[in-house]
Design a protein around this motif. Structure first.
Motif, PDB file in Angstrom:
ATOM      1  N   MET A 184       0.644  -1.121  -0.055  1.00 48.70           N
ATOM      2  CA  MET A 184       0.175  -0.042   0.078  1.00 48.70           C
ATOM      3  C   MET A 184       0.799   1.322   0.012  1.00 48.70           C
ATOM      4  O   MET A 184       2.069   1.110   0.609  1.00 48.70           O
ATOM      5  N   ASN A 185       0.363   2.195  -0.604  1.00 51.61           N
ATOM      6  CA  ASN A 185       1.093   3.768  -0.455  1.00 51.61           C
ATOM      7  C   ASN A 185       0.427   4.386   0.821  1.00 51.61           C
ATOM      8  O   ASN A 185      -0.530   3.930   1.338  1.00 51.61           O
ATOM      9  N   TRP A 186       1.151   5.458   1.087  1.00 56.74           N
ATOM     10  CA  TRP A 186       0.524   6.306   2.460  1.00 56.74           C
ATOM     11  C   TRP A 186      -0.779   6.585   2.307  1.00 56.74           C
ATOM     12  O   TRP A 186      -1.463   6.328   3.365  1.00 56.74           O
ATOM     13  N   SER A 192      -5.953   5.853   4.979  1.00 48.55           N
ATOM     14  CA  SER A 192      -7.288   5.312   4.640  1.00 48.55           C
ATOM     15  C   SER A 192      -7.751   3.873   5.349  1.00 48.55           C
ATOM     16  O   SER A 192      -8.643   3.905   6.011  1.00 48.55           O
ATOM     17  N   ILE A 193      -6.951   3.018   5.346  1.00 51.22           N
ATOM     18  CA  ILE A 193      -7.258   1.573   5.728  1.00 51.22           C
ATOM     19  C   ILE A 193      -7.058   1.860   7.409  1.00 51.22           C
ATOM     20  O   ILE A 193      -7.669   1.251   8.335  1.00 51.22           O
ATOM     21  N   ALA A 194      -6.066   2.915   7.818  1.00 53.17           N
ATOM     22  CA  ALA A 194      -5.888   3.006   9.298  1.00 53.17           C
ATOM     23  C   ALA A 194      -7.150   3.687   9.828  1.00 53.17           C
ATOM     24  O   ALA A 194      -7.487   3.508  11.261  1.00 53.17           O
ATOM     25  N   ALA A 195      -8.109   4.313   9.143  1.00 51.86           N
ATOM     26  CA  ALA A 195      -9.274   4.994   9.541  1.00 51.86           C
ATOM     27  C   ALA A 195     -10.514   3.944   9.890  1.00 51.86           C
ATOM     28  O   ALA A 195     -11.542   4.186  10.589  1.00 51.86           O
ATOM     29  N   HIS A 196     -10.029   2.526   9.323  1.00 50.13           N
ATOM     30  CA  HIS A 196     -11.304   1.728   9.460  1.00 50.13           C
ATOM     31  C   HIS A 196     -11.260   0.951  11.085  1.00 50.13           C
ATOM     32  O   HIS A 196     -10.465   0.863  11.473  1.00 50.13           O
ATOM     33  N   PRO A 197     -12.456   0.907  11.383  1.00 50.45           N
ATOM     34  CA  PRO A 197     -12.752   0.551  12.705  1.00 50.45           C
ATOM     35  C   PRO A 197     -12.029  -0.706  13.170  1.00 50.45           C
ATOM     36  O   PRO A 197     -11.929  -1.263  14.322  1.00 50.45           O
ATOM     37  N   LEU A 198     -11.919  -1.709  12.100  1.00 53.06           N
ATOM     38  CA  LEU A 198     -11.338  -3.103  12.417  1.00 53.06           C
ATOM     39  C   LEU A 198      -9.666  -3.194  12.339  1.00 53.06           C
ATOM     40  O   LEU A 198      -9.017  -3.961  12.704  1.00 53.06           O
ATOM     41  N   VAL A 199      -9.258  -1.786  11.990  1.00 52.34           N
ATOM     42  CA  VAL A 199      -7.784  -1.728  11.607  1.00 52.34           C
ATOM     43  C   VAL A 199      -7.110  -1.124  12.705  1.00 52.34           C
ATOM     44  O   VAL A 199      -7.250  -0.123  13.102  1.00 52.34           O
ATOM     45  N   THR A 200      -5.616  -1.664  13.159  1.00 52.15           N
ATOM     46  CA  THR A 200      -4.962  -1.127  13.964  1.00 52.15           C
ATOM     47  C   THR A 200      -3.431  -1.126  13.094  1.00 52.15           C
ATOM     48  O   THR A 200      -3.238  -2.319  12.280  1.00 52.15           O
ATOM     49  N   ILE A 208       7.909   8.029  12.730  1.00 52.74           N
ATOM     50  CA  ILE A 208       7.487   8.268  11.398  1.00 52.74           C
ATOM     51  C   ILE A 208       6.171   7.964  11.115  1.00 52.74           C
ATOM     52  O   ILE A 208       5.434   8.604  10.338  1.00 52.74           O
ATOM     53  N   LEU A 209       5.760   6.742  11.592  1.00 51.66           N
ATOM     54  CA  LEU A 209       4.283   6.629  11.536  1.00 51.66           C
ATOM     55  C   LEU A 209       3.316   7.462  12.287  1.00 51.66           C
ATOM     56  O   LEU A 209       2.184   7.633  11.737  1.00 51.66           O
ATOM     57  N   GLN A 210       3.857   8.126  13.483  1.00 53.38           N
ATOM     58  CA  GLN A 210       2.849   9.122  14.083  1.00 53.38           C
ATOM     59  C   GLN A 210       2.742  10.257  13.212  1.00 53.38           C
ATOM     60  O   GLN A 210       1.819  10.820  13.127  1.00 53.38           O
ATOM     61  N   ALA A 211       3.980  10.627  12.437  1.00 55.63           N
ATOM     62  CA  ALA A 211       3.974  11.816  11.532  1.00 55.63           C
ATOM     63  C   ALA A 211       3.280  11.486  10.401  1.00 55.63           C
ATOM     64  O   ALA A 211       2.286  12.427   9.865  1.00 55.63           O
ATOM     65  N   GLU A 212       3.104  10.282   9.658  1.00 51.84           N
ATOM     66  CA  GLU A 212       2.337  10.009   8.565  1.00 51.84           C
ATOM     67  C   GLU A 212       0.823  10.022   8.860  1.00 51.84           C
ATOM     68  O   GLU A 212      -0.043  10.090   7.990  1.00 51.84           O
ATOM     69  N   LEU A 213       0.545   9.068   9.906  1.00 57.01           N
ATOM     70  CA  LEU A 213      -0.743   8.734  10.124  1.00 57.01           C
ATOM     71  C   LEU A 213      -1.610   9.498  11.591  1.00 57.01           C
ATOM     72  O   LEU A 213      -2.668   9.463  11.514  1.00 57.01           O
TER      73      LEU A 213
END
Ligand SMILES: [Zn+2]
Length: 352
Positions: free
Chosen positions: A215-217, A222-230, A259-264
């Motif tokens: 996946m790209n960022w 987008s998937i990070a916002a899904h209720p089932l996804v961490t 980095i993940l905090q900054a991106e997501l």
């Protein structure tokens, strides 16, 4: 990515033999829960006969595994809840949580619909370097190199070596040789440059954009916002931490968080060690993960969760659901606990 080939092969040999024993074993060796490990989930793999095909399962198989586990009483929970349940000694009943390493795009397009159908949460471990293109999916690249050529020239300390890739059997050997070369002979820090040089010397342009299977960022956001996804961290550059200096290993673990905090916009609380086998993660790395403030960290060691793991939350084993065992009976056998000591020299509670 993981490649516990030796242990996995032994397990494959024994698993059929022990399948019949599994129902009897369960009350004695079954754990309180399990962390399932996925990589790719697609019905249409790009290289269905390739050397990395074991990393893939079909979505229908994921569906069958979840349905079968639910029918036998497993609750599918988030990783956060799984940690809480381990701490509580599993008193709330048998549970499972699903994880996937490397952030393959098919996790979103083909696994997620199956998870939605079952309301089953997933944790996807992301290595920012693989997403940015700063690190390579090298196992995929060497497969392509070997497939593209009848012979490859490898520069070794004792001069150029010719690798025969002229037949399917030779290609398999060549893959194994290059795998060993990149993971054992070449310094971890030099792997990328050596891979690029190998490609260049053999007339393959790695600088040209490759279609990414990850996946790209934007897709990860987008998937990070899904209720089932961490979203969890998979270090920055997917390096074998055991082969790095303390400073570099700590950076790989700690910077991934930043980095993940900054991106997501959200800090990850969970880590998966790259490769995750015994020669890639040991006591030192477990300490680094704890020091970096992660709530949990998973390996690729084969095992179920036990109440004792509350003291080892940064060395949690998993059950690999992979292309080698696309049979619900095999997964049942693994969940019975009977294969845990077989893959771990007799140990029931697997840490590192
Ligand atoms: Zn990985």
């Amino acid at each position: 990515m993981f490649d516990g080939r030796e242990a996995i092969r032994k397990l494959a040999l024994n698993i059929a033999r022990y399948t019949g024993l599994a129902p009897l074993a369960k009350p004695f060796v079954g754990g309180v829960g399990a962390i399932l490990m996925l990589h790719r989930v697609t019905a249409t793999p790009e290289k269905p006969n390739g050397v990395n095909r074991h990393l893939n399962i079909a979505p229908e198989f994921l569906d069958a595994v979840i349905a079968d586990m639910k029918a036998s009483g497993y609750a599918f929970v988030t990783l956060n809840e799984a940690i809480e349940r381990i701490k509580a000694g599993g008193k709330d009943g048998q549970f499972a949580t699903i994880t996937a390493d490397d952030a393959y795009r098919d996790n979103m397009t083909e696994a997620l619909p199956v998870l939605e159908k079952h309301g089953a949460p997933i944790t996807i471990y992301v290595a920012p370097g693989l997403i940015n293109g700063a690190a390579d999916l090298w196992w995929d690249v060497i497969e392509d190199l070997v497939n593209a050529r009848d012979r490859l020239t490898l520069m070794t300390s004792s001069g150029p070596a010719m690798i025969d890739c002229s037949t399917p059997a030779k290609k398999l050997q060549a893959n194994a040789r290059l795998h060993a070369y990149l993971t054992l002979e070449v310094r971890e820090e030099d792997q990328r440059i050596v891979l690029r040089e190998l490609a260049r010397a053999n007339g393959i342009d790695l600088e040209a954009p490759r279609p990414s299977t990850l996946m790209n960022w934007d897709e990860i956001r987008s998937i990070a916002a899904h209720p089932l996804v961490t979203i969890g961290a998979h270090t920055v550059n997917h390096r074998n931490l055991k082969r790095l200096s303390e400073t570099d290993a700590r950076h790989e673990i700690g910077d991934a968080k930043r980095i993940l905090q900054a991106e997501l916009g959200e800090e990850p609380h969970h880590l998966a060690y790259p490769y995750g086998y015994a020669t890639a993660v040991g006591g030192r790395e477990v300490g680094f993960a704890r020091d970096a403030g992660y709530a949990s960290a998973v390996t690729t060691r084969h095992g179920l969760l036990h109440a004792e793991h509350s003291g080892f939350l940064h060395a949690l084993p998993r059950i690999s659901v992979n292309g080698r065992y696309q049979n619900v009976a095999y997964i049942r056998t693994m969940l019975s606990g009977v294969t845990t000591p077989l893959a771990n020299a007799g140990k029931m509670v697997v840490t590192i």
